[in-house]
Write an enzyme that holds these catalytic residues in place. Structure first.
Site, PDB file in Angstrom:
ATOM      1  N   SER A 197       0.840  -1.187   0.000  1.00 50.21           N
ATOM      2  CA  SER A 197       0.000   0.000   0.000  1.00 50.21           C
ATOM      3  C   SER A 197       0.886   1.253   0.000  1.00 50.21           C
ATOM      4  CB  SER A 197      -0.968  -0.016   1.184  1.00 50.21           C
ATOM      5  OG  SER A 197      -1.949   0.993   1.051  1.00 50.21           O
ATOM      6  N   ASP A 435      -8.526  -6.495  -4.682  1.00 41.85           N
ATOM      7  CA  ASP A 435      -8.184  -5.346  -3.845  1.00 41.85           C
ATOM      8  C   ASP A 435      -9.331  -4.347  -3.852  1.00 41.85           C
ATOM      9  OD1 ASP A 435      -7.034  -2.861  -2.855  1.00 41.85           O
ATOM     10  OD2 ASP A 435      -5.064  -3.744  -3.215  1.00 41.85           O
ATOM     11  N   HIS A 483      -7.003  -5.995  -0.079  1.00 43.15           N
ATOM     12  CA  HIS A 483      -5.940  -4.998  -0.043  1.00 43.15           C
ATOM     13  C   HIS A 483      -4.875  -5.375   0.965  1.00 43.15           C
ATOM     14  CE1 HIS A 483      -3.852  -1.304  -0.603  1.00 43.15           C
ATOM     15  NE2 HIS A 483      -4.076  -0.883   0.635  1.00 43.15           N
TER      16      HIS A 483
END
Length: 572
Positions: A197, A435, A483
C-alpha cells in the site's frame, strides 16, 4: 589523541563481539553509529542510542512473514539534518550474531502512516536487520496527515518530502552503515525493501530514485499515482449522488456475494475464489442479480446503529454498481481513472443510515476526503463535510491538481528502471486481484509503462519485451486477495507470505520466480500451497480443478488496460 584512542578501542570491541549479550548494549551500539557514508545532510546522534536485548520473542507471523521465536536486539536512535532544529526517530531489530545472514530490510507504512510496527519483525525469519522510521513526525504513532499542512494554507514541505522518499532513503543509509559496523562486516550486505500500500509506494520511491542502493524489493499493491489514487476513493459517493440512489450496505454486500458465486468457476475450479476477474468482467451480467434477496441483522458500530436490512437487489443498485465498476469518466465520457476488479468489495461505496429520516446517505471516504482537505485545500480538516457541487469533472480536476502539485514527490510512477536493472536489482511486485482500496489495474498500468519505456514495441516484440522485463521485474496478481490482505469473502485464495524469501532466492541464488509461492492462510483450504502466475499469464485450473496452469489470454488481458483519455498528458 584521546579521541582516536577511543575509536580504536571501539573498533576492537566490535571485532571481538560474538553474542547478543556482547553486542546489545548502549555502549557497543554507540560505537557502531556511522559518521560517514550517509545521505547528504544527515547528522547522527550517538548519545540518543538505546539498546535492549529481547530473548525468545514469539511472533505470530503475518501475511508478510512466517511465525517464529527469535532473539534480537532492539535499537532506537535519532538523527537530525544539518542546519535544522529537527529530530528523526529510527528503530532497528538486530538478529543475534549467529542468526545474521548479511541482510538489511527496510519496512514501509500504510495509509498516511510512514511505518507499521508489525512489519519490523519481518526481517528476523530471514536473518535480516529490519528498520522503521517516524519520518521526523514526532513519534512512530504520528502520521503524515498529522503534520501536513503545517497550518491552514501553509504546506509543510519538510514533512512532505520526508514522507515522499527522503526519510526512507536516510533510514536505509544509516541502517546499512550501522549494520555493517554492528556486525563488523567485511562481506557483502544485501539490501532489501518490503512494503504494501503506502509502503509499496515508498518502496518504488526508493528503487526509482536510488536504484544502485538496493539488491531487491517486495512491493505490494503500491499507492502510486497519488493524485488519482486518493481522489478515487470519493468516486462511489459522487456516483450515488449523481444517480440519486444510496443503496443499503447489505444490498451492495449481497451483490458482491452474487458476483463471487457467479464467477467462481470461470477459472476452472469451484473454490469460492475469483481467480479470473477478467473473465468475470467479460461474462458476468450484473443485471442478473436484480431481484435477489438480501438480509442483514441490525448492528451498531462506533455508536451508530443501523437497523436490520431486508429486501432485494434493485435495478438502481445495479446501476450504481456498474457505474462505479466502469471507473471515473468525465462529463464527455472520457476515462479519468479505473476502478477495482469486479468481485472486490464496494468498501468506498458504504452509506450511512439516518435514524431520523430512516434513509441512507453518503459516507464520505476519510482517505479521499482527508486528501482533498489536507493535500489540495491545505486545510487542517480530517474530511470533507459534504460533496455538494462535486461532479465527475470536479473529481477529474482534483486528480489533475494532485498530479501537478505533487508529481515530483508522491506520484511515484517514474517508468525508466534502467539504472536499477543495470545495478542487478530485482523486484517482486504483487497485487490482490480483489483489492478494494487500490485497483489491480494500477499495478498493471505501471508494469506496462515500464515495459513500454524500456522495451518499446519499435524494438521488441511483445513476447521479447516480457522476457526482457521479467529478468529483473515480475508482477503477480494474487487470486481473490483483498488490499494487502487475505479476503474473508474469498478465504481459499493463496497469499504470497514468503515473497521476501522468494526475492532473496532470486537475488542471492539466481532462482527465477517464474511463479510466486502462495499459501492459503484461511478458509477450508488452509495450508494448501498454490502457485501465483506472473503477469501477463493468467491462472486456469484444469483436470477437474486439480492442476493449475498459467496461460496466455490476450482478450482477458485487455480488461486490465485503460486509455486515460481525460488527460492531455501521459499517465504512467
Amino acid at each position: 589523541m584521546a579521541k582516536y584512542l577511543s575509536l580504536a578501542i571501539s573498533a576492537a570491541a566490535l571485532a571481538q563481539a560474538v553474542s547478543l549479550e556482547d553486542v546489545c548494549t548502549s555502549a557497543y551500539a554507540k560505537a557502531a553509529i556511522p559518521s560517514t557514508g550517509l545521505a547528504q545532510g544527515v547528522v547522527t546522534n550517538p548519545s540518543s542510542v538505546t539498546a535492549a536485548p529481547v530473548y525468545n520473542e514469539s511472533t505470530a507471523g503475518s501475511n508478510y512473514y512466517p511465525a517464529g521465536t527469535y532473539n534480537y536486539c532492539n535499537i532506537t536512535m535519532t538523527y537530525s539534518h544539518a542546519g535544522k532544529d529537527d529530530e528523526v526517530l529510527l528503530q532497528f531489530w538486530m538478529p543475534s550474531p549467529e542468526d545474521f545472514q548479511n541482510r538489511w530490510l527496510s519496512t514501509g507504512g500504510f495509509g498516511f502512516a510512514i511505518n507499521v510496527a508489525t512489519n519490523v519483525p519481518a526481517g528476523l525469519p530471514y536473518g535480516a536487520v529490519a528498520g522503521r522510521t517516524d519520518g521526523g513526525f514526532g513519534s512512530f504513532d504520528n502520521e503524515f496527515s498529522s503534520v501536513y499542512p503545517l497550518v491552514n494554507g501553509t504546506a509543510n514541505y519538510d514533512a512532505l518530502y520526508m514522507f515522499g522518499y527522503q526519510a526512507h532513503h536516510e533510514m536505509s543509509s544509516i541502517g546499512k552503515s550501522f549494520t555493517k559496523n554492528f556486525f563488523n562486516m567485511t562481506d557483502k550486505l544485501y539490501s532489501y525493501y518490503q512494503g504494501c500500500s503506502e509502503g509499496g509506494r515508498e518502496g518504488w520511491s526508493q528503487l526509482q530514485r536510488f536504484p544502485e542502493e538496493w539488491s531487491g524489493a517486495v512491493i505490494g499493491a503500491p499507492a502510486i499515482r497519488y493524485g488519482q489514487q486518493q481522489v478515487n476513493h470519493l468516486v462511489p459517493q459522487v456516483v450515488q449522488q449523481t444517480l440519486g440512489y444510496y443503496p443499503p450496505n447489505c444490498e451492495m454486500s449481497e451483490l458482491v456475494t452474487q458476483i463471487i458465486d457467479g464467477c467462481d468457476a470461470l477459472d476452472g475450479r469451484k473454490d469460492g475464489v475469483i481467480s479470473r476477474s477478467d473473465l468475470c468482467k467479460l461474462n458476468f451480467d450484473l443485471k442478473s442479480t436484480i431481484g435477489k434477496p438480501y438480509s442483514c441483522a441490525a448492528s451498531t458500530s462506533m455508536g451508530v446503529s443501523t437497523p436490520a436490512q431486508n429486501g432485494t437487489i434493485t435495478a438502481e443498485g445495479v446501476r450504481v454498481a456498474q457505474t462505479i465498476l466502469d471507473g471515473l469518466k468525465d462529463s464527455e465520457g472520457r476515462q479519468a481513472y479505473f476502478w477495482y476488479q469486479i468481485g472486490s468489495e464496494f468498501t468506498d461505496a458504504e452509506t450511512s443510515y439516518d435514524a431520523t429520516t430512516k434513509t441512507y446517505g453518503p459516507e464520505i471516504s476519510e482517505l479521499g476526503g482527508e486528501w482533498v482537505t489536507h493535500g489540495l485545500q491545505l486545510l487542517d480538516l480530517d474530511n470533507l463535510s459534504n460533496l455538494d457541487n462535486v461532479t465527475y469533472d470536479v473529481l477529474r480536476d482534483w486528480m489533475l491538481e494532485g498530479l501537478q502539485r505533487y508529481e515530483d514527490v508522491l506520484q511515484t510512477t517514474w517508468p525508466d528502471l534502467s539504472r536499477f536493472q543495470a545495478a542487478g536489482g530485482k523486484v517482486i511486485h504483487y497485487h490482490g486481484e480483489s483489492d478494494n482500496s487500490i485497483p489491480a489495474s494500477s499495478s498493471v498500468r505501471y508494469f506496462e509503462s515500464v515495459r513500454n519505456t524500456m522495451f518499446p514495441n519499435s524494438t521488441y516484440t511483445y513476447d521479447e519485451s516480457i522476457k526482457a522485463i521479467n529478468e529483473f521485474y515480475r508482477l503477480y496478481l494474487v487470486p481473490g486477495a483483498s488490499h494487502c490482505n487475505t479476503n474473508s469473502l474469498q478465504p481459499n485464495g493463496p497469499y504470497p507470505q514468503d515473497s521476501l524469501g522468494d526475492l532473496m532466492r532470486w537475488v542471492e541464488k539466481g532462482v527465477d520466480p517464474v511463479t510466486l509461492n502462495g499459501t492459503v492462510l484461511t478458509g477450508d483450504y488452509t495450508g494448501e500451497h498454490q502457485k501465483i502466475c506472473s503477469w501477463p499469464l493468467r491462472p486456469l485450473w484444469k483436470n477437474n480443478g486439480t492442476t493449475l496452469e498459467c496461460v496466455e489470454d490476450k482478450a482477458s488481458i485487455q480488461t486490465f488496460l485503460y486509455e486515460l483519455d481525460a488527460y492531455n498528458i501521459t499517465i504512467y
